[in-house]
Design a protein around this motif. Sequence first.
Motif, mmCIF file in Angstrom:
data_model
loop_
_atom_site.group_PDB
_atom_site.id
_atom_site.type_symbol
_atom_site.label_atom_id
_atom_site.label_comp_id
_atom_site.label_asym_id
_atom_site.label_seq_id
_atom_site.Cartn_x
_atom_site.Cartn_y
_atom_site.Cartn_z
ATOM 1 N N ILE A 11 20.274 58.973 39.433
ATOM 2 C CA ILE A 11 20.377 59.053 40.882
ATOM 3 C C ILE A 11 21.847 58.599 41.374
ATOM 4 O O ILE A 11 22.412 59.821 42.331
ATOM 5 C CB ILE A 11 19.535 57.753 41.604
ATOM 6 C CG1 ILE A 11 18.118 57.735 41.195
ATOM 7 C CG2 ILE A 11 19.664 57.480 42.848
ATOM 8 C CD1 ILE A 11 17.176 56.372 41.278
ATOM 9 N N GLY A 12 22.740 58.129 40.699
ATOM 10 C CA GLY A 12 24.102 57.962 41.160
ATOM 11 C C GLY A 12 24.922 59.139 41.206
ATOM 12 O O GLY A 12 25.673 59.333 42.213
ATOM 13 N N VAL A 13 24.676 59.897 39.965
ATOM 14 C CA VAL A 13 25.555 61.096 40.187
ATOM 15 C C VAL A 13 25.476 61.995 41.018
ATOM 16 O O VAL A 13 26.360 62.230 41.893
ATOM 17 C CB VAL A 13 25.342 62.261 38.742
ATOM 18 C CG1 VAL A 13 26.043 63.353 38.846
ATOM 19 C CG2 VAL A 13 25.909 60.974 37.605
ATOM 20 N N PRO A 14 24.129 62.571 41.542
ATOM 21 C CA PRO A 14 24.018 63.347 42.919
ATOM 22 C C PRO A 14 24.446 62.616 44.049
ATOM 23 O O PRO A 14 25.327 62.889 45.037
ATOM 24 C CB PRO A 14 22.706 63.978 42.859
ATOM 25 C CG PRO A 14 21.976 62.900 41.574
ATOM 26 C CD PRO A 14 22.956 62.381 40.888
ATOM 27 N N VAL A 15 23.932 61.397 44.104
ATOM 28 C CA VAL A 15 24.458 60.729 45.523
ATOM 29 C C VAL A 15 25.767 60.637 45.752
ATOM 30 O O VAL A 15 26.311 60.722 46.584
ATOM 31 C CB VAL A 15 23.552 59.484 45.292
ATOM 32 C CG1 VAL A 15 24.024 58.549 46.529
ATOM 33 C CG2 VAL A 15 22.053 59.637 45.687
ATOM 34 N N VAL A 16 26.467 60.034 44.381
ATOM 35 C CA VAL A 16 28.037 59.633 44.680
ATOM 36 C C VAL A 16 28.957 60.802 44.950
ATOM 37 O O VAL A 16 29.607 60.920 45.728
ATOM 38 C CB VAL A 16 28.484 58.646 43.615
ATOM 39 C CG1 VAL A 16 29.878 58.567 43.684
ATOM 40 C CG2 VAL A 16 27.589 57.375 43.674
ATOM 41 N N VAL A 17 28.411 61.833 43.902
ATOM 42 C CA VAL A 17 29.340 63.056 44.005
ATOM 43 C C VAL A 17 29.034 63.774 45.294
ATOM 44 O O VAL A 17 29.808 64.359 45.898
ATOM 45 C CB VAL A 17 29.096 63.961 42.508
ATOM 46 C CG1 VAL A 17 29.897 65.352 42.775
ATOM 47 C CG2 VAL A 17 29.417 63.223 41.603
ATOM 48 N N GLY A 18 27.806 63.924 45.345
ATOM 49 C CA GLY A 18 27.527 65.006 46.887
ATOM 50 C C GLY A 18 28.024 63.984 47.960
ATOM 51 O O GLY A 18 28.489 64.627 48.886
ATOM 52 N N GLY A 19 28.103 62.796 48.161
ATOM 53 C CA GLY A 19 28.672 61.990 49.179
ATOM 54 C C GLY A 19 30.184 62.219 49.179
ATOM 55 O O GLY A 19 30.530 62.633 50.387
ATOM 56 N N ILE A 20 30.755 62.033 48.301
ATOM 57 C CA ILE A 20 32.245 62.095 48.226
ATOM 58 C C ILE A 20 32.477 63.607 48.610
ATOM 59 O O ILE A 20 33.363 63.897 49.454
ATOM 60 C CB ILE A 20 32.757 61.869 46.823
ATOM 61 C CG1 ILE A 20 32.868 60.234 46.467
ATOM 62 C CG2 ILE A 20 34.464 62.403 46.555
ATOM 63 C CD1 ILE A 20 33.136 59.906 45.076
ATOM 64 N N LEU A 21 32.014 64.527 47.785
ATOM 65 C CA LEU A 21 32.495 65.967 48.015
ATOM 66 C C LEU A 21 31.981 66.342 49.623
ATOM 67 O O LEU A 21 32.719 67.157 50.329
ATOM 68 C CB LEU A 21 31.668 66.899 47.152
ATOM 69 C CG LEU A 21 32.359 66.912 45.616
ATOM 70 C CD1 LEU A 21 31.575 67.854 44.933
ATOM 71 C CD2 LEU A 21 33.842 67.053 45.897
ATOM 72 N N GLY A 22 30.837 65.892 50.033
ATOM 73 C CA GLY A 22 30.290 66.190 51.354
ATOM 74 C C GLY A 22 31.279 65.628 52.399
ATOM 75 O O GLY A 22 31.505 66.316 53.439
ATOM 76 N N THR A 23 31.861 64.339 52.221
ATOM 77 C CA THR A 23 32.937 63.779 53.043
ATOM 78 C C THR A 23 34.223 64.710 53.018
ATOM 79 O O THR A 23 34.624 64.673 54.175
ATOM 80 C CB THR A 23 33.158 62.202 52.656
ATOM 81 O OG1 THR A 23 31.854 61.659 52.715
ATOM 82 C CG2 THR A 23 33.970 61.538 53.548
ATOM 83 N N ILE A 24 34.593 64.904 52.039
ATOM 84 C CA ILE A 24 35.661 65.939 51.862
ATOM 85 C C ILE A 24 35.495 67.250 52.563
ATOM 86 O O ILE A 24 36.415 67.635 53.321
ATOM 87 C CB ILE A 24 36.347 66.165 50.493
ATOM 88 C CG1 ILE A 24 36.814 64.802 49.791
ATOM 89 C CG2 ILE A 24 37.536 67.072 50.370
ATOM 90 C CD1 ILE A 24 37.014 64.640 48.218
ATOM 91 N N ALA A 25 34.352 67.733 52.325
ATOM 92 C CA ALA A 25 34.287 69.054 52.780
ATOM 93 C C ALA A 25 33.905 69.211 54.374
ATOM 94 O O ALA A 25 34.449 70.046 55.193
ATOM 95 C CB ALA A 25 33.183 69.729 52.386
ATOM 96 N N THR A 26 33.554 68.029 54.968
ATOM 97 C CA THR A 26 33.280 68.112 56.508
ATOM 98 C C THR A 26 34.300 67.251 57.277
ATOM 99 O O THR A 26 34.105 66.993 58.342
ATOM 100 C CB THR A 26 31.912 67.505 56.714
ATOM 101 O OG1 THR A 26 31.720 66.009 56.045
ATOM 102 C CG2 THR A 26 30.800 68.454 56.281
ATOM 103 N N LYS A 27 35.536 66.761 56.411
ATOM 104 C CA LYS A 27 36.467 65.898 57.170
ATOM 105 C C LYS A 27 37.073 67.164 58.417
ATOM 106 O O LYS A 27 37.142 67.923 57.802
ATOM 107 C CB LYS A 27 37.602 65.580 56.299
ATOM 108 C CG LYS A 27 38.511 64.768 56.804
ATOM 109 C CD LYS A 27 39.411 64.127 55.692
ATOM 110 C CE LYS A 27 40.800 63.455 56.195
ATOM 111 N NZ LYS A 27 41.803 63.044 55.637
ATOM 112 N N ASN A 28 37.040 66.460 59.525
ATOM 113 C CA ASN A 28 37.810 66.961 60.574
ATOM 114 C C ASN A 28 36.782 68.244 61.011
ATOM 115 O O ASN A 28 37.265 69.020 61.705
ATOM 116 C CB ASN A 28 39.297 67.908 60.247
ATOM 117 C CG ASN A 28 40.161 66.635 59.770
ATOM 118 O OD1 ASN A 28 40.115 65.518 60.288
ATOM 119 N ND2 ASN A 28 40.917 66.916 58.747
ATOM 120 N N ALA A 29 35.483 68.354 60.535
ATOM 121 C CA ALA A 29 34.499 69.244 61.020
ATOM 122 C C ALA A 29 33.765 68.933 62.070
ATOM 123 O O ALA A 29 33.101 69.705 62.730
ATOM 124 C CB ALA A 29 33.853 69.820 59.909
#
Length: 158
Positions: A11-29
């Motif tokens: 559970i942790g791998v998709p949730v944590v990695v997805g959350g981190i990368l999603g935050t980076i990708a959508t920063k300022n969006a």
Amino acid sequence: MKTKWRLAASIGVPVVVGGILGTIATKNAKGEYQSLQKPSFSPPSWVFPVTWTTLYTTMGIAKYQFDKQNKTDTLQRRVNTAYGTQLGLNYLWPFLFFRWNMRGTAFIEATLLWSAVTLNTYYFNKRSKLACSLMIPYISWLTYALRLNYRTWQLNKN
């Protein structure tokens, strides 16, 4: 105890990695996304992180359920490949759509993602009906997201 750690990692791998990368990708969006023309069926922005956290959790549980069989065979290798591919495509999509404003490319990539998830679900079904069932909301959301991506792209081509 070992099974609890496997479940937590699944559970942790998709949730944590997805959350981190999603935050980076959508920063300022957020501002830009708000200014886009969106189809009438577009949900409010808060729906996306809630939905993705839920989907990442259920896909992690599905993978755990499949992996509980502890079989090292061709099917396991196929699942690992399909699952890794779907995660990679999932992590890439917000960069294409939000960060790089490549909405047409994001649509094509999302089609590949849908295909990888559907294939993975098919493989899950061969060994675990529960794992397969846990993937159905994911496929449903991706079907909706494909349409949303396509319409947003079409409305904002200029």
